[in-house]
Design a protein around this motif. Structure first.
Motif, PDB file in Angstrom:
ATOM      1  N   ALA A  67      25.698  43.221  12.392  1.00  0.00           N
ATOM      2  CA  ALA A  67      26.895  42.910  11.617  1.00  0.00           C
ATOM      3  C   ALA A  67      27.528  41.616  12.122  1.00  0.00           C
ATOM      4  CB  ALA A  67      27.892  44.060  11.722  1.00  0.00           C
ATOM      5  N   TYR A  68      27.840  40.710  11.190  1.00  0.00           N
ATOM      6  CA  TYR A  68      28.550  39.469  11.520  1.00  0.00           C
ATOM      7  C   TYR A  68      29.122  38.905  10.223  1.00  0.00           C
ATOM      8  CZ  TYR A  68      24.290  37.281   9.719  1.00  0.00           C
ATOM      9  OH  TYR A  68      23.250  36.907   8.929  1.00  0.00           O
ATOM     10  N   ASP A  69      30.081  38.016  10.375  1.00  0.00           N
ATOM     11  CA  ASP A  69      30.703  37.371   9.229  1.00  0.00           C
ATOM     12  C   ASP A  69      29.875  36.140   8.869  1.00  0.00           C
ATOM     13  OD1 ASP A  69      32.400  36.723   7.234  1.00  0.00           O
ATOM     14  OD2 ASP A  69      34.072  36.086   8.491  1.00  0.00           O
ATOM     15  N   PRO A  70      29.255  36.080   7.702  1.00  0.00           N
ATOM     16  CA  PRO A  70      28.303  34.998   7.381  1.00  0.00           C
ATOM     17  C   PRO A  70      28.963  33.675   6.995  1.00  0.00           C
ATOM     18  CG  PRO A  70      28.486  36.480   5.527  1.00  0.00           C
ATOM     19  CD  PRO A  70      29.339  37.083   6.620  1.00  0.00           C
ATOM     20  N   VAL A  71      29.873  33.214   7.816  1.00  0.00           N
ATOM     21  CA  VAL A  71      30.521  31.914   7.620  1.00  0.00           C
ATOM     22  C   VAL A  71      30.559  31.222   8.974  1.00  0.00           C
ATOM     23  CG1 VAL A  71      31.912  32.655   5.660  1.00  0.00           C
ATOM     24  CG2 VAL A  71      32.811  32.925   7.970  1.00  0.00           C
ATOM     25  N   PRO A  72      30.744  29.891   9.003  1.00  0.00           N
ATOM     26  CA  PRO A  72      30.831  29.205  10.302  1.00  0.00           C
ATOM     27  C   PRO A  72      31.893  29.837  11.186  1.00  0.00           C
ATOM     28  CG  PRO A  72      30.604  27.589   8.558  1.00  0.00           C
ATOM     29  CD  PRO A  72      30.762  28.927   7.890  1.00  0.00           C
ATOM     30  N   ALA A  95      28.890  37.019  17.998  1.00  0.00           N
ATOM     31  CA  ALA A  95      28.145  37.897  17.096  1.00  0.00           C
ATOM     32  C   ALA A  95      27.015  37.148  16.403  1.00  0.00           C
ATOM     33  CB  ALA A  95      29.098  38.510  16.068  1.00  0.00           C
ATOM     34  N   GLN A  96      27.263  35.921  15.981  1.00  0.00           N
ATOM     35  CA  GLN A  96      26.220  35.169  15.298  1.00  0.00           C
ATOM     36  C   GLN A  96      25.134  34.690  16.265  1.00  0.00           C
ATOM     37  OE1 GLN A  96      27.156  32.529  12.104  1.00  0.00           O
ATOM     38  NE2 GLN A  96      29.250  33.278  11.896  1.00  0.00           N
ATOM     39  N   VAL A  97      25.519  34.371  17.499  1.00  0.00           N
ATOM     40  CA  VAL A  97      24.504  34.030  18.497  1.00  0.00           C
ATOM     41  C   VAL A  97      23.595  35.227  18.746  1.00  0.00           C
ATOM     42  CG1 VAL A  97      24.148  33.477  20.930  1.00  0.00           C
ATOM     43  CG2 VAL A  97      25.856  32.227  19.615  1.00  0.00           C
ATOM     44  N   HIS A  98      24.185  36.410  18.865  1.00  0.00           N
ATOM     45  CA  HIS A  98      23.395  37.624  19.068  1.00  0.00           C
ATOM     46  C   HIS A  98      22.485  37.893  17.871  1.00  0.00           C
ATOM     47  CE1 HIS A  98      22.251  41.556  20.446  1.00  0.00           C
ATOM     48  NE2 HIS A  98      22.818  42.153  19.413  1.00  0.00           N
ATOM     49  N   ALA A  99      23.012  37.693  16.667  1.00  0.00           N
ATOM     50  CA  ALA A  99      22.198  37.920  15.467  1.00  0.00           C
ATOM     51  C   ALA A  99      21.041  36.937  15.394  1.00  0.00           C
ATOM     52  CB  ALA A  99      23.080  37.806  14.227  1.00  0.00           C
ATOM     53  N   LEU A 100      21.260  35.681  15.809  1.00  0.00           N
ATOM     54  CA  LEU A 100      20.164  34.706  15.789  1.00  0.00           C
ATOM     55  C   LEU A 100      19.083  35.070  16.794  1.00  0.00           C
ATOM     56  CD1 LEU A 100      18.926  32.068  14.851  1.00  0.00           C
ATOM     57  CD2 LEU A 100      20.434  30.829  16.415  1.00  0.00           C
ATOM     58  N   ARG A 101      19.479  35.632  17.912  1.00  0.00           N
ATOM     59  CA  ARG A 101      18.500  35.981  18.936  1.00  0.00           C
ATOM     60  C   ARG A 101      17.764  37.287  18.647  1.00  0.00           C
ATOM     61  NH1 ARG A 101      22.236  34.431  24.211  1.00  0.00           N
ATOM     62  NH2 ARG A 101      21.466  32.295  24.482  1.00  0.00           N
ATOM     63  N   THR A 123      21.786  29.473  12.005  1.00  0.00           N
ATOM     64  CA  THR A 123      21.689  28.187  12.694  1.00  0.00           C
ATOM     65  C   THR A 123      22.652  27.172  12.105  1.00  0.00           C
ATOM     66  OG1 THR A 123      19.352  28.612  13.173  1.00  0.00           O
ATOM     67  CG2 THR A 123      20.104  26.350  13.366  1.00  0.00           C
ATOM     68  N   ARG A 124      22.728  27.127  10.784  1.00  0.00           N
ATOM     69  CA  ARG A 124      23.650  26.185  10.141  1.00  0.00           C
ATOM     70  C   ARG A 124      25.102  26.576  10.414  1.00  0.00           C
ATOM     71  NH1 ARG A 124      20.974  22.608   7.177  1.00  0.00           N
ATOM     72  NH2 ARG A 124      18.887  23.141   6.396  1.00  0.00           N
ATOM     73  N   ASN A 125      25.394  27.848  10.442  1.00  0.00           N
ATOM     74  CA  ASN A 125      26.762  28.282  10.750  1.00  0.00           C
ATOM     75  C   ASN A 125      27.167  27.876  12.165  1.00  0.00           C
ATOM     76  OD1 ASN A 125      27.093  29.403   8.235  1.00  0.00           O
ATOM     77  ND2 ASN A 125      26.776  31.515   8.898  1.00  0.00           N
ATOM     78  N   LEU A 126      26.288  28.114  13.122  1.00  0.00           N
ATOM     79  CA  LEU A 126      26.612  27.790  14.512  1.00  0.00           C
ATOM     80  C   LEU A 126      26.744  26.282  14.718  1.00  0.00           C
ATOM     81  CD1 LEU A 126      24.265  30.336  16.307  1.00  0.00           C
ATOM     82  CD2 LEU A 126      26.767  30.421  16.190  1.00  0.00           C
ATOM     83  N   ALA A 127      26.002  25.502  13.947  1.00  0.00           N
ATOM     84  CA  ALA A 127      26.119  24.048  14.066  1.00  0.00           C
ATOM     85  C   ALA A 127      27.482  23.547  13.617  1.00  0.00           C
ATOM     86  CB  ALA A 127      25.019  23.359  13.253  1.00  0.00           C
ATOM     87  N   GLU A 128      28.210  24.364  12.831  1.00  0.00           N
ATOM     88  CA  GLU A 128      29.538  23.967  12.342  1.00  0.00           C
ATOM     89  C   GLU A 128      30.662  24.428  13.264  1.00  0.00           C
ATOM     90  OE1 GLU A 128      30.271  22.026   9.774  1.00  0.00           O
ATOM     91  OE2 GLU A 128      28.116  21.719   9.556  1.00  0.00           O
ATOM     92  N   ALA A 129      30.319  25.103  14.357  1.00  0.00           N
ATOM     93  CA  ALA A 129      31.358  25.508  15.318  1.00  0.00           C
ATOM     94  C   ALA A 129      32.025  24.247  15.871  1.00  0.00           C
ATOM     95  CB  ALA A 129      30.746  26.337  16.436  1.00  0.00           C
ATOM     96  N   GLY A 130      33.336  24.226  15.893  1.00  0.00           N
ATOM     97  CA  GLY A 130      34.048  23.006  16.242  1.00  0.00           C
ATOM     98  C   GLY A 130      34.601  22.996  17.658  1.00  0.00           C
ATOM     99  N   ALA A 131      35.620  22.145  17.835  1.00  0.00           N
ATOM    100  CA  ALA A 131      36.187  21.908  19.162  1.00  0.00           C
ATOM    101  C   ALA A 131      36.798  23.166  19.769  1.00  0.00           C
ATOM    102  CB  ALA A 131      37.240  20.805  19.072  1.00  0.00           C
ATOM    103  N   LYS A 132      37.297  24.052  18.925  1.00  0.00           N
ATOM    104  CA  LYS A 132      37.938  25.266  19.436  1.00  0.00           C
ATOM    105  C   LYS A 132      36.958  26.126  20.225  1.00  0.00           C
ATOM    106  CE  LYS A 132      40.864  29.098  17.893  1.00  0.00           C
ATOM    107  NZ  LYS A 132      41.472  29.756  16.704  1.00  0.00           N
TER     108      LYS A 132
END
Length: 612
Positions: A89-94, A103-109, A120-129
């Motif tokens: 389970a994860y939220d399918p947005v960046p 959660a998305q890192v775990h889902a990718l692995r 992969t595209r969602n994680l690439a949009e993770a910003g400065a925060k």
């Protein structure tokens, strides 16, 4: 038939090569220098290891095909394969929060491989925060060996450096070989068919996707928050040596994506720690920072300074970085900015050039030269940064202030001693030149102030003073211009522009804050009263402004009068509003009464008709 081992397959390949003669394509590589030199034995070992690796991959792919066939047969018989990953389970947005990112890192692995591209595209949009989570993951140790990453990256033409830092694919591409070299691991890995990756290498493929996504996220974080640039660049340089430099080619592109803000930290990182061995990671990391600057065409000081000349903060940061780098070619360029209008740029340029001409004499690299007859001699390999600074300041004084020049001198006396008077000449010339520039700037400032105060158009004179104060010039005597600002404010108030008049009064108050705090408070109160009269300010805003003025001057009659007038307006407005509401309510009641009467008439029971 007995199963052959991968090692046996490698030996068979070697035997076939030995029996069939030389290969169809022979690559001759010539390397110069200690780092790139390799013996024939090492080259043979690498070739054998590569062949064995190819054999192992072939057997692994064969086992995968057999396992796939067995799995299909089991499904036909109604069996369920236990190797299919469960959905996570994860939220399918960046991701915007740490929990979503994790959660998305775990889902990718661990999740289904079909969802890897979106993750992969969602994680690439993770910003400065999310940079606090991104940085440590880039530097984390990997569980799988480098050779397995090379197998996955070879499918897209990803160039991985060897132990000497040599990129074989780039070298071959540059020398005319028909080889594929990926210039964008992110898109090429996403476009790679999953069937081409053997099942045992799926975890490596997933981690490669995660790494390229984090590299893109790091670049994005640096572009979003300038305060993170130095930390991001340092982390990226460190990540270039994770797993023996596996990801360095893509790390370089991540640094390029930051752009010119990466120049100052790269300059600082290009200086190796004092005493570091040339073969150490610290020295190689500094050399890699230099290479990144060169690839960005920002290695030469003129190119670096020109690229950031339109941004004052960035220009000041670059100039300040040369206080650490001390590139001799930058010395005359620093002199171009020691009299800049922007105070930050001016201070940075002066501090950087001062680092060139102060402190102990720099060590001079020397080289051996073989003379005719077999003799050898040693000479200086290059001028030191101190010599560059001395030549630059002397040339500048010859053009702008020849009276400040001193005669040429010899630094080295007989016996190798250093002439202290000659050693300090560059610093003396620099300080004399700075003093001359300051005197000229003061003269220009005083002339501008005199011209503004004597102007027939007081408003134009105030505009001249505004420009003088806003460009970062040296402070002007507040007793000169504060009264002038107050006079101009009175004229502008009379012309019907209270907002502009309030601005001038606030400037006067700011100028007198230290010299005459009582007068500064009076001017601030007058500015608040004027701002409360500006059109467009609602009653609540007026009350806040006048309330602040009353706190500063409780006994000021002007403030009390303005407050009384405002309160009367509010009461009148409130009474008028109450009267209108009363009329509206009465009208509403009348309408309701009329509607009730009409309804009663319509629903009144009718009398039965009489019989004739």
């Amino acid at each position: 038939m007995a199963r052959r081992s991968p090692a046996l397959f490698g030996l068979l390949v070697l035997s076939a090569i030995g029996c069939t003669g030389p290969p169809a394509e022979v690559v001759i590589e010539t390397r110069v220098g200690e780092v790139q030199a390799r013996s024939d034995l090492e080259a043979a070992r690498e070739t054998t290891a590569a062949l064995a690796e190819v054999g192992a991959q072939w057997w692994a792919q064969r086992d995968q095909r057999r396992a796939a066939a067995d799995s299909s047969s089991a499904e036909i018989r109604g069996e369920v394969s236990a190797s299919v990953p469960e959905a996570i389970a994860y939220d399918p947005v960046p991701p915007q929060e740490s929990s979503s990112f994790a959660a998305q890192v775990h889902a990718l692995r661990e999740g289904p491989l079909d969802e890897a591209a979106m993750l992969t595209r969602n994680l690439a949009e993770a910003g400065a925060k999310l940079w606090p989570e991104i940085g440590p993951m880039l530097l984390a140790d990997r569980d799988r060996p480098k050779r397995e990453y090379k197998q996955v990256l070879a499918l897209i033409g990803g160039d991985v450096p060897n132990r000497y830092g040599h990129f074989a694919l780039h070298w071959k591409k540059a020398h005319g070989y028909d080889v594929r070299v990926s210039e964008d691991w992110f898109e090429d890995l996403l476009g790679l068919a999953h069937a081409r990756v053997s099942k045992p290498l799926h975890p490596v493929y997933r981690d490669a996707l995660l790494t390229v996504a984090l590299l893109r996220a790091a670049s994005k974080a640096a572009r979003e928050d300038p305060k993170l640039v130095a930390d991001v660049v340092a982390t990226l340089l460190d990540s270039g040596y994770v797993l023996d430099g596996t990801f360095r080619d893509e790390v370089g592109r991540a640094i390029d994506a930051i752009g010119d803000p990466a120049i100052p930290p790269l300059l600082r990182e290009s200086v190796a720690p004092e005493g570091a061995d040339e073969a150490s990671t610290a020295a190689r990391r500094a050399a890699y920072a230099t290479y990144c600057l060169d690839r960005m065409d920002r290695l030469h000081p003129s190119r670096a300074i020109e690229a950031v000349s339109h941004e004052r903060l960035l220009l000041a940061d670059v100039l300040q970085a040369y206080a650490i780098v001390r590139d001799g070619e930058a010395a005359p360029l620093l002199l171009d900015h020691i009299d800049a209008d922007a105070p930050g740029v001016r201070r940075a340029a002066r501090a950087a050039f001062e680092s060139y001409v102060t402190g102990p004499l720099p060590s001079v690299r020397r080289k051996s030269i073989r003379l005719l007859g077999g003799r050898t001699s040693t000479q200086r390999a290059e001028l030191s940064y101190r010599e560059h600074a001395r030549l630059a300041i002397r040339q500048r004084l010859q053009t702008t202030a020849p009276d400040l020049l001193e005669p040429e001198c010899e630094l080295r006396l007989a016996g190798g001693l250093v002439d202290a008077q000659c050693e300090g000449q560059p610093e003396r010339l620099f300080r004399a030149y700075v003093s001359l520039l300051d005197q000229r700037r003061m003269a220009r400032r005083d002339a501008t102030v005199a011209r503004a105060l004597s102007s027939d158009d007081h408003i134009a004179g105030a505009a001249m003073l505004d420009t003088l104060l806003s460009d970062g010039s040296d402070p002007v005597d507040p007793d000169l211009i504060a009264p002038f600002y107050s006079e101009v404010a009175a004229e502008i108030e009379a012309s019907g522009d209270p907002a502009r008049a309030a601005q001038l009064l606030r400037k006067s108050a700011m100028l007198l804050a230290d010299a005459d705090p009582d007068r500064a408070r009076e001017l601030s109160v007058d500015a608040l009263v004027l701002e409360a009269r500006v059109e467009g300010v609602d009653e609540r805003g007026r009350m806040m402004l006048l309330g602040t003025a009353r706190d500063l001057a409780p006994d000021e009659p002007t403030v009390s009068a303005a407050l009384g007038q405002l309160e009367a307006q509010i009461d009148e407005s409130s009474s008028g509003t109450r009267g209108r509401l009363r009329v509206y309510l009465l009208a509403l009641l009348a309408c309701l009464t009329l509607l009730a009467w009409v309804g009663a008439l319509l629903h009144r029971p009718r009398e039965p008709a009489r019989q004739p």
